[in-house]
Structure formats: structure tokens, C-alpha cells
Scaffold this active site. Structure first.
Site, mmCIF file in Angstrom:
data_model
loop_
_atom_site.group_PDB
_atom_site.id
_atom_site.type_symbol
_atom_site.label_atom_id
_atom_site.label_comp_id
_atom_site.label_asym_id
_atom_site.label_seq_id
_atom_site.Cartn_x
_atom_site.Cartn_y
_atom_site.Cartn_z
ATOM 1 N N LYS A 79 17.067 15.488 15.811
ATOM 2 C CA LYS A 79 17.385 16.114 17.092
ATOM 3 C C LYS A 79 18.487 15.325 17.787
ATOM 4 O O LYS A 79 18.485 14.090 17.779
ATOM 5 C CB LYS A 79 16.126 16.158 17.962
ATOM 6 C CG LYS A 79 16.287 16.917 19.277
ATOM 7 C CD LYS A 79 14.956 16.971 20.025
ATOM 8 C CE LYS A 79 15.057 17.719 21.346
ATOM 9 N NZ LYS A 79 13.763 17.771 22.068
ATOM 10 N N SER A 154 12.178 22.140 23.928
ATOM 11 C CA SER A 154 13.615 21.975 23.839
ATOM 12 C C SER A 154 14.108 21.691 22.424
ATOM 13 O O SER A 154 15.303 21.669 22.158
ATOM 14 C CB SER A 154 14.045 20.817 24.742
ATOM 15 O OG SER A 154 13.495 19.579 24.266
ATOM 16 N N SER A 178 7.833 19.744 23.621
ATOM 17 C CA SER A 178 9.058 20.180 22.954
ATOM 18 C C SER A 178 9.094 19.964 21.448
ATOM 19 O O SER A 178 10.085 20.303 20.803
ATOM 20 C CB SER A 178 10.266 19.498 23.594
ATOM 21 O OG SER A 178 10.427 19.933 24.918
#
Length: 503
Positions: A79, A154, A178
Site C-alpha cells: 500500500k 482506504s 481499512s
């Protein structure tokens, strides 16, 4: 079955036996990215050259009989919230556009030290603020199950990459759900480790007391293997706990035998009701029935402070976000936009932050600054911290009665892109079940619980355990996963990306 459809554990075993090389595995995943990411947009940056160089080095170690780790040679995605030396790291924001970190975060360093080729950086809501991955400054990620729907947020980029077989493993970050919520919406496994058990050094902070890195995978065992790799004490992280992270893969392997005799499971009373879609509840009830069949003792428990968790979270998180993002002032950090004429420092700062931050980031900075302002601190931020203490106490009392807690991961399946764009509160409500774990620091796991009878999209079930009892999650998660695989005829996989003959 092609190599990209194998689990990370299966890929690792094939590498060890010489059945495949890391270069072949890595190239297969890069080919899948090239073929599918134009539509999905799971990645912000793909490092094909670097990944293949790391794969070649892994193959050389294997040939010499010196692999660095069980997962040496298995590709991974990261990420874009975690620093990677030499690779762009933007946190999904224009204010960090083009920034290339001069150092690796601890988790990045551990991944490199174990020999896993890094495929690239995945898309995310800007500074991890969002529940859909629509708030990325670089455009939304799409759900592998339905390209017109969100993948969750997210960390939707990491979840979508794993769900679409672009990567067997990925790193996500979980501030209020998330990792777990995107897992539920993409049919993948997402784990939020105990707070402080995985280093946050090198993470671009949203809310320091809530953020936690963790694994995104397609199976519980794969998450356990990755969790053991990235976990452990880090002296560079002041919130790092001293405990080692071990026994997770053993717990997952033991759980796959489906023996849950003696395990006490608590259904959270406050995470039921009208907020949950009927199809999500239907799959949840089926999963609970399977837990009982495997010998678990299931009871209902009450954690009354959970009804205030979201309100507390949306004061604590913006307050910490307001403080953390103050450094992006165009003077020391971040993008600089200089107005015409002879602007003052304040004018440069204002214009730069306006251009660099998106609407959701601005919204949360304003809320957080207000909550911390003189005259309102005690009324808002102080009260929220008191609620947080009550939530921690409720968890302690609940875990005196049961070994793990269970609930649906998210109230609904993935919704169409843009549907909640004008209603931030509706978006925030999607984290209803996941937020309490971050406020209390306890670990949580989400695994696929099946497909919605209404729209055919994945649903998820979440387990929570006491602090530092992450192994419990892997035992019960692997047991239920095994039972659900049998019920659904294999891994729950989007048809467009499924191996021949798969579900």
C-alpha cells in the site's frame, strides 16, 4: 491452474521444490497486472524491473540452497502509505506527488530482507481517509467482482490486487477498518494485528494511536505467514510492543482441522440490527451455524459503549490527522505552489495546501482542528478519549466471558462508485463494526463469508481477539474458511478472474 491462482503458501512450496522459479512467478503476476490494471487501477506504481531483479536474486539463493525465508521469491504488493526507498510514495495525495523516499519503512525492510519481490505500490484513499478508495487523488480503484463498484477503503488497491490475482500477498494499513472492510468487499482475507505488534516506522501517519499495518491475502494461512514475517518489536517505533510474533501459521494449520471444541465465541449484541443488510446477515448466520457444528460455544455478549464508538472515532481521528498533516506546509514538506507577485509564507502555505489536499482531507483537518481548539478540547476530544477508555473496558469484560468476538465485517456489500460521494456520514457508517478494534488496539480478522443472495457480491465475517492473542484469530478463521470452502465449492473468486473450474 495458472501460477497466479495458487495461494502464497502453494507458491512458496513450489519454489522450494523447484517446480517454478521466482522469475516465472513474478512475471506471471506482472503480466496479470498489465492485462487487468488498466481497468481496475489497483496500482499507483508498478516496478517491473525492480521486482524481476529481486526475483532473479531469489532464484540464485534457492539454487545455492540459501533461501532467506519460507516466502523468499513470492511476489508482494505494498500500500502506498508505507515508504519504499527508490519507489514513489504518495499516500494517494497530490501533496506528495513524485516523492521518492530515501529510506525503507521497517515492514518494507523486512520484506526485502526475506527476499519477496515487490511488484509495486497500491492505490488508496488520500492519507487513508475513506471507506471506498474513491478519495485517491489519482482516481478510484474498481472492485474485481464488478468494475462499476468500489473495492472498499482506504486499502482498496491492495485488496483489489489480491482479489484479481495481480499479487498473492499485499500490505495494507488499518486505521478504522481499512484492511478488513476492503477484504469483505473483495472476497479476500484482511488482518488488523494487535496495535504495536507490527512496526509503524515508515508509515505516513493518519492517526498515530489507531494506524496499524497488516496482511491482505486470499487465505488465512497466507495472512499468518505474512503476519509472522512483518511482526515483532522495533526500537524505532515508540509504540512497538516488546513481544515476538510467533505461532500464527501453526494456529492456522491447526484450525484447518475444523476442531473448535472448547472455543467460546461471542456475538456482539450492539453490532446487529437495522444497519445491516439482510443478505449480509444471512451469510453471517450461516457462518455462525458452522462454528457451532465445529464445536464452538456461541453466546451473545453486550459491549454497550460500542454505540458511541463511531462518534468517538470521528473526533479522535480528525484531531490526530490535523496534527499529523500540519507538517505539509510547503515550507518543510510537500508540494509547493507559489502565487504570482510577492506572496507571504502564509499565502504560499494556503495555496499549496488547497491544491495538494482533497476534499475529504480538508474536511477532517477542519473537524480535527476545531475539536482541539481552545474551549472545545474538553467538550469534544476529551470526551471522545473517555469513550475510548469505556470501549477498552468493555472489551476486557467481554473477553472474560468469551475467547473471540464475532460480527459481520461491513453492513453491506460493495456499492456503486459515486453512490455515497455526497454523503460522508453514509460512508463513515460502513466502518461501524471495525472501528472499535482500532480504538482498543485489539486484533481483528475478516474472512469471506460467502456471496450475497441479492447481488452476488462477497460478504465478510469478522473475528476480534484480546490484545496479543492474534493466534486465536488464525485458528478460528482457518476453521471457518475450511468449512466455507467446502460449502461454496472452493475459494470464493470473481468469475472474470477465476481459474478454470473454480467457483
Amino acid at each position: 491452474m495458472s501460477w497466479i491462482h495458487r495461494t502464497a503458501a502453494e507458491q512458496a512450496a513450489a519454489l522450494a521444490s523447484g517446480e517454478v522459479t521466482s522469475v516465472e512467478l513474478t512475471q506471471a503476476h506482472l503480466d496479470q497486472i498489465a492485462a487487468t490494471d488498466g481497468e481496475l487501477h489497483a496500482f499507483l506504481h508498478v516496478d517491473a524491473e525492480g521486482a524481476l531483479a529481486q526475483a532473479r536474486a531469489s532464484d540464485e539463493r534457492r539454487k545455492a540452497g540459501n533461501p532467506l525465508h519460507e516466502l523468499d521469491g513470492v511476489p508482494i504488493a505494498i500500500k502506498d502509505v508505507l515508504t519504499t526507498e527508490g519507489l514513489p510514495t504518495t499516500a494517494g495525495s497530490r501533496i506528495l506527488e513524485g516523492w521518492i523516499p530515501p529510506y525503507d519503512g521497517t515492514v518494507t525492510a523486512k520484506i526485502k530482507a526475506a527476499g519477496l519481490p515487490i511488484l509495486g505500490k497500491t492505490n488508496m484513499d488520500e492519507f487513508a481517509m475513506g471507506s471506498s478508495t474513491e478519495n485517491s487523488a489519482y482516481g478510484p480503484t474498481r472492485n474485481p467482482w464488478d468494475h462499476d463498484r468500489i473495492p472498499g477503503g482506504s486499502g482498496g488497491g491492495s485488496a483489489a490486487a489480491v482479489g484479481a490475482f495481480q499479487a498473492p500477498l499485499a500490505i495494507g494499513s488499518d486505521t478504522g477498518g481499512s484492511i478488513r472492510q476492503p477484504g469483505a468487499m473483495t472476497g479476500t482475507v484482511g488482518v488488523k494485528p494487535t496495535y504495536g505488534s507490527v512496526s509503524r516506522y515508515g508509515v505516513i501517519a493518519l492517526a498515530n494511536s489507531l494506524d496499524q499495518l497488516g496482511p491482505c491475502t486470499r487465505t488465512v494461512l497466507d495472512s499468518a505467514l505474512l503476519h509472522e514475517l512483518i511482526g515483532g518489536h522495533d526500537p524505532r517505533d515508540s509504540t512497538s510492543v516488546p513481544n515476538a510474533v510467533t505461532g500464527l501459521a501453526d494456529a492456522a494449520r491447526a484450525g484447518a482441522a475444523r476442531d473448535l471444541n472448547g472455543l467460546r465465541v461471542g456475538i456482539v449484541k450492539e453490532l446487529q440490527g437495522d444497519a445491516w443488510n439482510a443478505d449480509v446477515v444471512e451469510r453471517f448466520d450461516e457462518s455462525v451455524a458452522l462454528l457451532k457444528e465445529m464445536g464452538a460455544d456461541v453466546v451473545e455478549v453486550s459491549l454497550p459503549s460500542f454505540v458511541h464508538a463511531m462518534a468517538a472515532y470521528y473526533l479522535i481521528l480528525p484531531a490526530e490527522c490535523s496534527s499529523n498533516l500540519a507538517k505539509f506546509d510547503a515550507m518543510r514538506y510537500g508540494r509547493r505552489v507559489t502565487p504570482e507577485g510577492s506572496p507571504s509564507a502564509e499565502e504560499v502555505m494556503k495555496v499549496s495546501r488547497d491544491a495538494g489536499f482533497g476534499d475529504e482531507v480538508k474536511r477532517r483537518i477542519i473537524i480535527g482542528t476545531y475539536a482541539l481548539s481552545s474551549g472545545y478540547y474538553d467538550a469534544f476530544y476529551g470526551q471522545a478519549q473517555k469513550i475510548r477508555t469505556l470501549i477498552i473496558e468493555d472489551f476486557k469484560k467481554a473477553f472474560e466471558q468469551v475467547d473471540v468476538l464475532v460480527s459481520p465485517t461491513a453492513p453491506s456489500t460493495a456499492w456503486p462508485i459515486g453512490e455515497k460521494a455526497d454523503d460522508p456520514l453514509a460512508m463513515y457508517l460502513q466502518d461501524l463494526a471495525t472501528i472499535p478494534a482500532n480504538l482498543a488496539g485489539v486484533p481483528g480478522i475478516s474472512i469471506p463469508s460467502g456471496l450475497s443472495s441479492a447481488d452476488g457480491l462477497p460478504t465478510g465475517i469478522q473475528f476480534l481477539a484480546p490484545v496479543l492473542e492474534d493466534a486465536r484469530l488464525y485458528r478460528v478463521g482457518a476453521a471457518l474458511e475450511s468449512a466455507l470452502f467446502e460449502q461454496w465449492g472452493g475459494q470464493i473468486t470473481p468469475a472474470a478472474y477465476a481459474p478454470k473450474g473454480a467457483n
